[in-house]
Design an enzyme around this catalytic site. Structure first.
Site, mmCIF file in Angstrom:
data_model
loop_
_atom_site.group_PDB
_atom_site.id
_atom_site.type_symbol
_atom_site.label_atom_id
_atom_site.label_comp_id
_atom_site.label_asym_id
_atom_site.label_seq_id
_atom_site.Cartn_x
_atom_site.Cartn_y
_atom_site.Cartn_z
ATOM 1 N N GLY A 241 4.805 -5.624 8.102
ATOM 2 C CA GLY A 241 4.366 -6.355 6.927
ATOM 3 C C GLY A 241 5.123 -7.622 6.575
ATOM 4 O O GLY A 241 4.725 -8.332 5.649
ATOM 5 N N PRO A 276 6.390 -4.245 13.162
ATOM 6 C CA PRO A 276 5.957 -5.614 12.841
ATOM 7 C C PRO A 276 4.761 -6.028 13.693
ATOM 8 O O PRO A 276 4.681 -5.693 14.877
ATOM 9 C CB PRO A 276 7.177 -6.458 13.197
ATOM 10 C CG PRO A 276 7.826 -5.706 14.316
ATOM 11 C CD PRO A 276 7.591 -4.244 14.027
ATOM 12 N N GLY A 277 3.835 -6.743 13.084
ATOM 13 C CA GLY A 277 2.698 -7.284 13.824
ATOM 14 C C GLY A 277 2.668 -8.792 13.667
ATOM 15 O O GLY A 277 3.102 -9.557 14.516
ATOM 16 N N ARG A 278 2.197 -9.199 12.476
ATOM 17 C CA ARG A 278 2.026 -10.622 12.171
ATOM 18 C C ARG A 278 3.275 -11.454 12.448
ATOM 19 O O ARG A 278 3.208 -12.548 12.990
ATOM 20 C CB ARG A 278 1.676 -10.741 10.677
ATOM 21 C CG ARG A 278 1.285 -12.126 10.223
ATOM 22 C CD ARG A 278 1.189 -12.155 8.687
ATOM 23 N NE ARG A 278 0.395 -11.101 8.135
ATOM 24 C CZ ARG A 278 -0.916 -11.179 7.877
ATOM 25 N NH1 ARG A 278 -1.548 -12.304 8.116
ATOM 26 N NH2 ARG A 278 -1.559 -10.149 7.358
ATOM 27 N N ARG A 314 -9.992 -15.066 8.826
ATOM 28 C CA ARG A 314 -9.011 -14.964 7.740
ATOM 29 C C ARG A 314 -9.334 -15.837 6.519
ATOM 30 O O ARG A 314 -9.211 -15.375 5.394
ATOM 31 C CB ARG A 314 -7.591 -15.262 8.250
ATOM 32 C CG ARG A 314 -7.060 -14.190 9.220
ATOM 33 C CD ARG A 314 -5.565 -14.349 9.481
ATOM 34 N NE ARG A 314 -4.804 -14.090 8.280
ATOM 35 C CZ ARG A 314 -4.366 -15.009 7.450
ATOM 36 N NH1 ARG A 314 -4.567 -16.273 7.687
ATOM 37 N NH2 ARG A 314 -3.706 -14.659 6.369
ATOM 38 N N TYR A 318 -9.723 -13.409 3.440
ATOM 39 C CA TYR A 318 -8.538 -13.322 2.569
ATOM 40 C C TYR A 318 -8.180 -14.647 1.912
ATOM 41 O O TYR A 318 -7.040 -14.797 1.452
ATOM 42 C CB TYR A 318 -7.293 -12.932 3.372
ATOM 43 C CG TYR A 318 -7.379 -11.813 4.368
ATOM 44 C CD1 TYR A 318 -7.672 -10.509 3.966
ATOM 45 C CD2 TYR A 318 -7.082 -12.045 5.711
ATOM 46 C CE1 TYR A 318 -7.692 -9.490 4.899
ATOM 47 C CE2 TYR A 318 -7.092 -11.021 6.639
ATOM 48 C CZ TYR A 318 -7.401 -9.744 6.227
ATOM 49 O OH TYR A 318 -7.408 -8.734 7.138
ATOM 50 N N CYS A 346 -24.517 -19.807 9.677
ATOM 51 C CA CYS A 346 -25.405 -19.913 8.528
ATOM 52 C C CYS A 346 -24.898 -19.084 7.354
ATOM 53 O O CYS A 346 -25.534 -18.097 6.959
ATOM 54 C CB CYS A 346 -26.805 -19.461 8.926
ATOM 55 S SG CYS A 346 -27.333 -20.227 10.453
ATOM 56 N N GLU A 347 -23.750 -19.431 6.845
ATOM 57 C CA GLU A 347 -23.156 -18.786 5.677
ATOM 58 C C GLU A 347 -22.277 -19.848 5.018
ATOM 59 O O GLU A 347 -21.487 -20.493 5.720
ATOM 60 C CB GLU A 347 -22.181 -17.658 6.078
ATOM 61 C CG GLU A 347 -22.735 -16.548 6.898
ATOM 62 C CD GLU A 347 -23.066 -15.319 6.083
ATOM 63 O OE1 GLU A 347 -22.745 -15.289 4.885
ATOM 64 O OE2 GLU A 347 -23.669 -14.410 6.661
ATOM 65 N N TYR A 375 -4.300 -11.428 13.716
ATOM 66 C CA TYR A 375 -5.548 -11.189 12.982
ATOM 67 C C TYR A 375 -6.527 -12.342 13.200
ATOM 68 O O TYR A 375 -7.256 -12.725 12.299
ATOM 69 C CB TYR A 375 -5.253 -10.925 11.494
ATOM 70 C CG TYR A 375 -4.235 -9.807 11.328
ATOM 71 C CD1 TYR A 375 -4.589 -8.490 11.606
ATOM 72 C CD2 TYR A 375 -2.907 -10.076 10.978
ATOM 73 C CE1 TYR A 375 -3.662 -7.469 11.505
ATOM 74 C CE2 TYR A 375 -1.967 -9.061 10.884
ATOM 75 C CZ TYR A 375 -2.353 -7.753 11.147
ATOM 76 O OH TYR A 375 -1.432 -6.751 11.063
HETATM 77 C C1 LIG Z 1 -1.113 -3.320 9.940
HETATM 78 C C2 LIG Z 1 -0.003 -2.392 10.073
HETATM 79 C C3 LIG Z 1 1.250 -2.835 10.510
HETATM 80 C C4 LIG Z 1 1.544 -4.284 10.823
HETATM 81 O O1 LIG Z 1 1.452 -5.129 9.718
HETATM 82 P P1 LIG Z 1 1.912 -6.660 9.844
HETATM 83 O O2 LIG Z 1 1.680 -7.198 8.503
HETATM 84 O O3 LIG Z 1 1.050 -7.288 10.874
HETATM 85 O O4 LIG Z 1 3.346 -6.658 10.240
HETATM 86 C C5 LIG Z 1 2.255 -1.911 10.650
HETATM 87 N N1 LIG Z 1 2.053 -0.607 10.386
HETATM 88 C C6 LIG Z 1 0.863 -0.131 9.962
HETATM 89 C C7 LIG Z 1 0.709 1.316 9.700
HETATM 90 C C8 LIG Z 1 -0.202 -1.000 9.799
HETATM 91 O O5 LIG Z 1 -1.375 -0.538 9.377
#
Ligand SMILES: *Cc1c(COP(=O)(O)O)cnc(C)c1O
Length: 439
Positions: A241, A276-278, A314, A318, A346-347, A375
């Protein structure tokens, strides 16, 4: 920091001019930088090592699930956090060892749980009482004891966009922290299950450490109580997150995040997992697009690109902000004008930016959306029967297509027309007509 910079007036990905990728691969296309991915992973992992925590970093595959991205992070030592059987299969296909894979998600099917157990992954993060019973049944049936974490909803406000906030009582995720003690007692009593960890994930694109601190403190207090009640809690999962700068945000640096985590968690004296992802992939990717139409209006100009909301959702989903830069660098004294940057779908929601101040961009010019590595491609659809766009990874002065552009046959060929819709009434199955097919 990332590796998308102007050189000699042309925007580059590492040492490759984006004009070259546009020529060889076409547009729209996602472009990822290996050096940036590596840097972000390394900075994050080093921060936790410096903070003195024994941390396993399970990259959240949903942010960008391209096999090349997962494989690169896997080679750097990452595990994977997956939320579906599809993601689990991707992680395995990319070479992530099962013992570094965590399975999260608020609704897992019986067959997904069975597949995860048969694969022998590290941990399943359970999010409801029903899932606990289902997992107990499936694991017992297989003669296994599944090591689990229970995902706790700590009821903290992550102060992020409502669609990516997950740690408040009213969100669908996890089990209320007030009910946690009872749920762990239940889990310990069920066959085929062994609760060994506590998991949290309070949201995405967090730009403030305080919500994390509150959540981690509640986790640590819960672990104390669970241990006192006799549960063998041997690790914790702190989720993902951490935010990234899309625009003017100033998210905490990994060092500060890790130091704060250590200050709350170190006393538990156990390994931690991070998801971590984002933070790893977001600023390691751009979306390359070409201007199709410049439409002057009374009050403002429209710039219609060949990329659309189906390629990068996105902004529509969001109100996400993405920097937009012309690939040919504008003159330092170029006048900026307010422009609505839109796609051809078309939106009216197919709008990337409203009133964005941009230098002159002409029809046929290339532009790059920044911060599109997370994402982006994973959320793409074929709405308006547009092809899924290709993905490219750059490494120094070379690049490779890591996902080919979808073909029209692949796009249309999944559909079929039932026999009873054929007008001749013969009842014979017929292949749908394909573009380019004879007969
Ligand atoms: C989406 C998610 C993440 C990654 O979130 P980021 O904001 O991309 O770091 C980690 N854990 C869980 C359980 C998630 O659903």
């Amino acid at each position: 920091m990332n590796h998308f910079e102007y050189r000699n007036g042309v925007l580059h990905a590492e040492d490759v001019p984006l004009t070259r990728i546009a020529e060889e691969v076409g547009t729209p296309a996602y472009v990822y930088s290996r050096a940036t991915l590596t840097r972000h992973y390394t900075v994050f992992a080093d921060a936790f090592a410096k903070a003195g925590l024994d941390a396993t970093i399970c990259y959240a595959v949903k942010a960008n699930s391209n096999l090349a991205v997962i494989a690169l992070l896997g080679r750097l030592g990452a595990g994977a956090d997956v939320v579906s059987e599809g993601e689990l299969r991707r992680a395995l296909a990319a070479g992530i060892p099962p013992e570094r894979i965590v399975f999260s998600g608020v609704g897992k099917t019986e067959s997904e749980l069975r597949f995860a157990l048969e694969t022998g992954i590290h941990e399943i993060n359970v999010e409801s009482e029903s899932e606990l019973h289902l997992l107990s049944k499936v694991a017992s049936g297989l003669g296994q004891v599944a090591e689990i974490a229970i995902r706790i909803n700590p009821d903290v406000d992550a102060k992020t966009h409502e669609k990516i906030s997950t740690g408040k009582k009213e969100n669908k995720f996890g089990i209320d922290i007030d009910k946690a003690d009872a749920i762990y007692a239940l889990a310990a009593s069920l066959p085929g299950i062994k609760p060994v960890s506590v998991a949290v994930h309070i949201g995405s694109q967090l730009t403030d450490l305080e919500p994390y601190r509150q959540a981690f403190r509640r986790v640590a207090d819960l672990v104390d109580r669970l241990r006192a009640a006799g549960h063998g809690i041997v690790r914790v999962d702190l989720g993902g997150g951490l935010g990234i700068p899309y625009d003017t945000e100033e998210p905490p640096l990994p060092d500060a995040y890790a130091a704060m985590a250590a200050s709350e968690i170190a006393r538990l004296n156990c390994p931690v997992m991070l998801e971590p992802g984002r933070m790893i992939v977001g600023n390691a990717g751009i979306l390359l697009s070409r201007a199709l139409v410049v439409k002057p209006g009374e009050t403002k100009h429209f710039l219609v690109l060949d990329a659309a909301m189906n390629d990068l959702i996105r902004p529509a989903l969001y109100n996400g902000h993405h920097g937009i830069r012309p690939v040919a660098e504008a003159a330092a004294d170029a006048a900026l004008q307010p422009v609505d940057v839109v796609g051809p779908i078309c939106e009216s929601g197919d709008t990337f930016a409203k009133g964005r101040m941009l230098p002159p961009i002409a029809e046929g010019d290339l532009v790059a959306f920044g911060s599109a590595g997370a994402y982006g491609a994973v959320m793409a659809s074929t709405y308006n029967s547009r092809l899924l766009v290709p993905e490219v990874m750059v490494d120094g002065d070379r690049f490779d297509v890591v996902r080919a552009r979808q073909t029209y046959d692949a796009l249309i060929g999944m559909d079929s027309i039932p026999d009873w819709l054929h007008t001749d009434g013969s009842g014979e199955t017929r292949e749908p007509r394909r573009i380019g097919a004879t007969g």
